[in-house]
Motif scaffolding. Structure first.
Motif, PDB file in Angstrom:
ATOM      1  N   ASP A 137      -0.432   6.105  -8.788  1.00 37.02           N
ATOM      2  CA  ASP A 137       0.443   6.956  -9.602  1.00 37.02           C
ATOM      3  C   ASP A 137       1.558   6.097 -10.157  1.00 37.02           C
ATOM      4  N   VAL A 138       1.783   6.190 -11.460  1.00 36.63           N
ATOM      5  CA  VAL A 138       2.861   5.450 -12.112  1.00 36.63           C
ATOM      6  C   VAL A 138       3.714   6.452 -12.870  1.00 36.63           C
ATOM      7  N   VAL A 139       5.007   6.480 -12.554  1.00 36.45           N
ATOM      8  CA  VAL A 139       5.957   7.334 -13.269  1.00 36.45           C
ATOM      9  C   VAL A 139       6.974   6.400 -13.901  1.00 36.45           C
ATOM     10  N   VAL A 140       7.034   6.415 -15.227  1.00 37.52           N
ATOM     11  CA  VAL A 140       7.911   5.502 -15.945  1.00 37.52           C
ATOM     12  C   VAL A 140       9.066   6.282 -16.556  1.00 37.52           C
ATOM     13  N   ASN A 141      10.276   5.963 -16.099  1.00 32.20           N
ATOM     14  CA  ASN A 141      11.499   6.493 -16.685  1.00 32.20           C
ATOM     15  C   ASN A 141      12.247   5.400 -17.434  1.00 32.20           C
ATOM     16  N   GLY A 142      11.941   4.136 -17.110  1.00 35.59           N
ATOM     17  CA  GLY A 142      12.634   2.997 -17.691  1.00 35.59           C
ATOM     18  C   GLY A 142      11.734   2.188 -18.601  1.00 35.59           C
ATOM     19  N   ARG A 143      11.854   0.838 -18.508  1.00 34.71           N
ATOM     20  CA  ARG A 143      11.171  -0.057 -19.446  1.00 34.71           C
ATOM     21  C   ARG A 143      10.131  -0.911 -18.732  1.00 34.71           C
TER      22      ARG A 143
ATOM     23  N   THR B 126       0.841  -1.199   0.000  1.00 31.50           N
ATOM     24  CA  THR B 126       0.000   0.000   0.000  1.00 31.50           C
ATOM     25  C   THR B 126       0.871   1.241   0.000  1.00 31.50           C
ATOM     26  N   GLY B 127       2.179   1.042   0.076  1.00 29.31           N
ATOM     27  CA  GLY B 127       3.128   2.154   0.087  1.00 29.31           C
ATOM     28  C   GLY B 127       3.674   2.457  -1.296  1.00 29.31           C
ATOM     29  N   ASP B 128       4.863   3.079  -1.303  1.00 23.55           N
ATOM     30  CA  ASP B 128       5.505   3.508  -2.541  1.00 23.55           C
ATOM     31  C   ASP B 128       6.697   2.603  -2.844  1.00 23.55           C
ATOM     32  N   ILE B 129       6.929   2.364  -4.128  1.00 27.22           N
ATOM     33  CA  ILE B 129       8.059   1.558  -4.573  1.00 27.22           C
ATOM     34  C   ILE B 129       8.812   2.317  -5.653  1.00 27.22           C
ATOM     35  N   GLN B 130      10.131   2.304  -5.560  1.00 24.44           N
ATOM     36  CA  GLN B 130      10.978   2.840  -6.613  1.00 24.44           C
ATOM     37  C   GLN B 130      11.833   1.679  -7.107  1.00 24.44           C
ATOM     38  N   VAL B 131      11.667   1.317  -8.388  1.00 23.65           N
ATOM     39  CA  VAL B 131      12.379   0.188  -8.973  1.00 23.65           C
ATOM     40  C   VAL B 131      13.538   0.722  -9.796  1.00 23.65           C
ATOM     41  N   GLU B 132      14.735   0.234  -9.474  1.00 25.83           N
ATOM     42  CA  GLU B 132      15.924   0.573 -10.260  1.00 25.83           C
ATOM     43  C   GLU B 132      16.499  -0.679 -10.902  1.00 25.83           C
ATOM     44  N   GLY B 133      16.091  -1.847 -10.447  1.00 28.78           N
ATOM     45  CA  GLY B 133      16.594  -3.113 -10.960  1.00 28.78           C
ATOM     46  C   GLY B 133      15.610  -3.756 -11.923  1.00 28.78           C
TER      47      GLY B 133
ATOM     48  N   LYS C 174      -3.086   7.956 -12.392  1.00 29.52           N
ATOM     49  CA  LYS C 174      -2.238   8.919 -13.089  1.00 29.52           C
ATOM     50  C   LYS C 174      -1.027   8.170 -13.628  1.00 29.52           C
ATOM     51  N   VAL C 175      -0.843   8.218 -14.926  1.00 30.47           N
ATOM     52  CA  VAL C 175       0.289   7.552 -15.558  1.00 30.47           C
ATOM     53  C   VAL C 175       1.109   8.609 -16.278  1.00 30.47           C
ATOM     54  N   ARG C 176       2.424   8.584 -16.047  1.00 29.72           N
ATOM     55  CA  ARG C 176       3.308   9.552 -16.691  1.00 29.72           C
ATOM     56  C   ARG C 176       4.475   8.818 -17.316  1.00 29.72           C
ATOM     57  N   LEU C 177       4.649   8.995 -18.623  1.00 29.97           N
ATOM     58  CA  LEU C 177       5.793   8.443 -19.335  1.00 29.97           C
ATOM     59  C   LEU C 177       6.756   9.592 -19.608  1.00 29.97           C
ATOM     60  N   THR C 178       7.953   9.507 -19.051  1.00 27.55           N
ATOM     61  CA  THR C 178       8.937  10.558 -19.272  1.00 27.55           C
ATOM     62  C   THR C 178       9.639  10.319 -20.606  1.00 27.55           C
TER      63      THR C 178
END
Length: 169
Positions: free
Chosen positions: A99-105, A65-72, A114-118
């Protein structure tokens, strides 16, 4: 500006020694207790996002229910409140978050309010959203569908049953 305090002054002498002298402030109405006092504990601070480092490879589903930042790399579905996909990250599976922020793949379906593709995003799959932002330079292959509540999967419509034939008596 400053007034002399009556605390250090001797009490005035009263005619009746059995009756102590009263101060003008002592006869005033005592202050009423305030009803604003709350005994509940203060609200807890929101914990920081869980970070999956760039050298981490996960096979399996993640749910929080929290936030996740995926780098792997994640091979599996992810459910979270806020999901941030780093530039070096790869996710193969369905993503569902407020909220989804996509910087990767991402290879798979993306569902989010809310979906954001950088500009560095690479998405191969369908996006189901309430609001979406796609920056110039983002790579996207798939379909985009707007829904008021994209986080709930709508069941497939059931086929209509044929009316039962009447039996002759």
């Amino acid at each position: 500006m400053f007034s002399k305090s009556k605390i250090n002054e001797p009490a005035p002498k009263s005619a009746d020694p059995a009756k102590p002298a009263t101060d003008a402030t002592a006869s005033a109405v005592p202050p009423k207790p305030t009803s604003d006092f709350k005994t509940s504990t203060p609200p807890k601070a929101k914990p920081p996002a869980s970070i999956l480092s760039s050298d981490l490879h996960i096979t399996g589903n993640l749910k929080t229910t929290g936030d996740i930042q995926v780098e792997g790399t994640v091979e599996g579905d992810i459910r979270a409140h806020l999901l941030t996909v780093g530039e070096s990250a790869t996710i193969k599976g369905e993503v569902m978050a407020d909220d989804v922020v996509v910087n990767g793949r991402i290879v798979g379906r993306v569902r989010g309010l809310k979906v954001r593709l950088t500009s560095t995003a690479r998405v191969e799959g369908d996006i189901i959203h309430k609001t979406i932002a796609i920056e110039s330079g983002a790579h996207f292959e798939g379909s985009v569908q707007r829904q008021d509540d994209p986080l709930t999967k709508k069941p497939a419509p059931a086929p209509k049953a044929a009316p039962a034939p009447k039996a002759d008596a």
